[in-house]
Motif scaffolding. Structure first.
Motif, PDB file in Angstrom:
ATOM      1  N   ASP A  70       0.618  -1.231  -0.095  1.00 55.15           N
ATOM      2  CA  ASP A  70      -0.089   0.562  -0.469  1.00 55.15           C
ATOM      3  C   ASP A  70       0.949   1.572   0.162  1.00 55.15           C
ATOM      4  N   GLU A 111      -6.202   1.780   0.855  1.00 58.55           N
ATOM      5  CA  GLU A 111      -6.102   1.662  -0.733  1.00 58.55           C
ATOM      6  C   GLU A 111      -6.065   0.159  -0.876  1.00 58.55           C
ATOM      7  N   HIS A 114      -8.932  -1.682  -0.150  1.00 58.38           N
ATOM      8  CA  HIS A 114     -10.446  -1.014  -0.912  1.00 58.38           C
ATOM      9  C   HIS A 114     -10.373  -1.190  -2.655  1.00 58.38           C
ATOM     10  N   ARG A 115      -8.840  -1.514  -3.042  1.00 59.83           N
ATOM     11  CA  ARG A 115      -8.801  -1.567  -4.810  1.00 59.83           C
ATOM     12  C   ARG A 115      -9.067  -3.456  -4.765  1.00 59.83           C
ATOM     13  N   GLU A 116      -8.656  -4.249  -3.703  1.00 59.91           N
ATOM     14  CA  GLU A 116      -9.092  -5.647  -3.882  1.00 59.91           C
ATOM     15  C   GLU A 116      -9.891  -5.748  -3.956  1.00 59.91           C
ATOM     16  N   SER A 118     -12.553  -3.888  -4.342  1.00 58.24           N
ATOM     17  CA  SER A 118     -13.143  -3.904  -5.626  1.00 58.24           C
ATOM     18  C   SER A 118     -13.395  -5.230  -6.635  1.00 58.24           C
ATOM     19  N   LYS A 119     -12.422  -5.594  -6.859  1.00 57.24           N
ATOM     20  CA  LYS A 119     -11.934  -6.468  -7.536  1.00 57.24           C
ATOM     21  C   LYS A 119     -12.657  -7.868  -7.106  1.00 57.24           C
ATOM     22  N   GLU A 132      -2.707  -9.322  -0.308  1.00 57.62           N
ATOM     23  CA  GLU A 132      -3.911  -8.489   0.355  1.00 57.62           C
ATOM     24  C   GLU A 132      -3.860  -9.259   1.234  1.00 57.62           C
ATOM     25  N   ASP A 193      -8.141   7.338  -0.397  1.00 52.52           N
ATOM     26  CA  ASP A 193      -8.768   7.392  -1.015  1.00 52.52           C
ATOM     27  C   ASP A 193     -10.419   7.045  -1.166  1.00 52.52           C
TER      28      ASP A 193
END
Length: 400
Positions: A70, A111, A114-116, A118-119, A132, A193
């Protein structure tokens, strides 16, 4: 008693990368607060934050670590690298189990997580990064610094919101006093983010307009990202390796906890101040400046001002809050203030509190407008974390 001294500083701040750039910006009143640029924050109710805008992760983060980390961990790795370099420490030349890492973190890898997530929601679990499993974790900065530099001694990760960074430094001092020669310590945070921003706003303390602690217009704080990492050493071990410069001594530390809401007992900040001064064997009159927590929330500002005036007397000590130029950095805020306090000791100057033009009338001697020059031998740094955490650190000039 073993003396724990600071021999290296590394800073990643919204108004400067590295100690000298940060310090010049701070003394010149250059703010790192601006509109958020990483996403469209117009609909959130607040758009201002202290962003680190000119950081290149490739400076100090090996390419293989970039997919694993991160942004907060990249900040921590860079600041640790700079601190060790500033202290002229070559970890490979020292005993690996005689060097530890103690850092604080309030958000973890927000961040990245949250990106992971979202995936996960949009594509399925097979698209989530294997990294992660640790990139989100509060202890990841301690772990990555330890791995990168081979620091295998006693290590910890502490979580106490804004107070956590001072707790980490206090614990580092304890670790040195118990026999470890060198500890890399401090804290950094980042949560800028969209999800991180929403979580900060949900706390109800973020201002929609400005960060003006101790001002009649105070209506909350502005968040920021970054922080500072310090090298804390046993002074005898530092001398044996031929240390060239000592910024100062971690002379006192204390932590307290506020009573439950509605309790008739007072907040714990004043007690933390008194305990830290006693630990440093200082009288209130020995302190040359207080780096305030400066929540920017009127009730919390009033409590802090009363605690300071109660210990030092009405307007009895200069008080400053240079974090108005960076925003509140959560676990990074206390260590950044400690770095500023040590630079104040080094240069004989107290930085000003920016943007406080209409003082609220508290009985404190708030340094505003311009820096104040004069000898600084002892500085007190305060931090208060949400949910009742209080911490206080005393740093003093080293004359050994």
């Amino acid at each position: 008693m073993t003396t724990a001294v600071v021999t290296g500083l590394g800073v990643v701040a919204p108004n400067g990368l590295g100690i000298e750039e940060f310090w010049k910006s701070t003394l010149d009143g250059c703010s790192g607060i601006a509109e958020i640029t990483r996403f469209d924050a117009a609909a959130y109710g607040s758009e201002l934050a202290g962003q680190v805008t000119d950081f290149d992760a490739g400076w100090q983060t090996p390419p293989k670590l970039l997919p694993q980390t991160d942004i907060s961990t990249r900040f921590a790795l860079a600041a640790a690298e700079w601190a060790l370099s500033d202290a002229a420490v070559d970890p490979s030349a020292l005993v690996d189990y005689d060097m530890g890492v103690v850092t604080a973190n309030a958000f973890g890898g927000f961040e990245f997580t949250h990106r992971e997530l979202s995936k996960l929601w949009s594509k399925g679990g097979q698209h989530v990064s294997v990294y992660e499993s640790f990139a989100w974790f509060y202890a990841v900065n301690t772990g990555q610094i330890s791995i990168r530099h081979g620091l295998r001694g006693p290590s910890k990760a502490l979580v106490a919101e804004q107070a956590g960074g001072l707790d980490a430094i206090g614990h580092a001092r304890r670790t040195v006093r118990e026999g470890t020669g060198l500890v890399v310590t401090g804290g950094v945070d980042s949560a800028l983010d969209p999800w991180g921003w929403a979580s900060q706003l949900s706390g109800g303390r973020v201002s929609p307009t400005a960060y003006r602690p101790f001002d009649v217009r105070a209506n909350g704080y502005l968040p920021g990202e970054g922080g500072a990492i310090l090298v804390v050493e046993n002074v005898d071990a530092a001398r044996r390796r031929g240390v060239g410069r000592i910024y100062g001594e971690i002379a006192g530390y204390a932590t307290t906890f506020d009573p439950a809401p509605g309790s008739p007992r007072p907040p714990g900040l004043r007690r933390a101040v008194e305990l830290a001064l006693a630990d440093a064997e200082l009288a209130p009159g020995d302190v040359d400046v207080v780096f305030a927590d400066a929540a920017g929330v009127p009730e919390l500002d009033r409590q802090e001002a009363e605690a300071i005036a109660g210990v030092f007397g009405p307007s009895g000590v200069p008080v400053t809050a240079p974090k108005t130029l960076t925003g509140r950095l959560y676990s990074g805020g206390g260590p950044l203030d400690v770095a500023a306090a040590l630079l104040s000791v080094r240069d004989g100057v107290i930085p000003a509190t920016a943007d406080v033009d209409l003082p609220a009338g508290y009985e404190i001697d708030l340094v505003s407008g311009e820096p104040r020059y004069g000898t600084v031998s002892n500085a007190l740094v305060l931090a208060r974390g949400k949910w009742g955490f209080n911490a206080a650190i005393v740093v003093r000039a080293f004359n050994g």
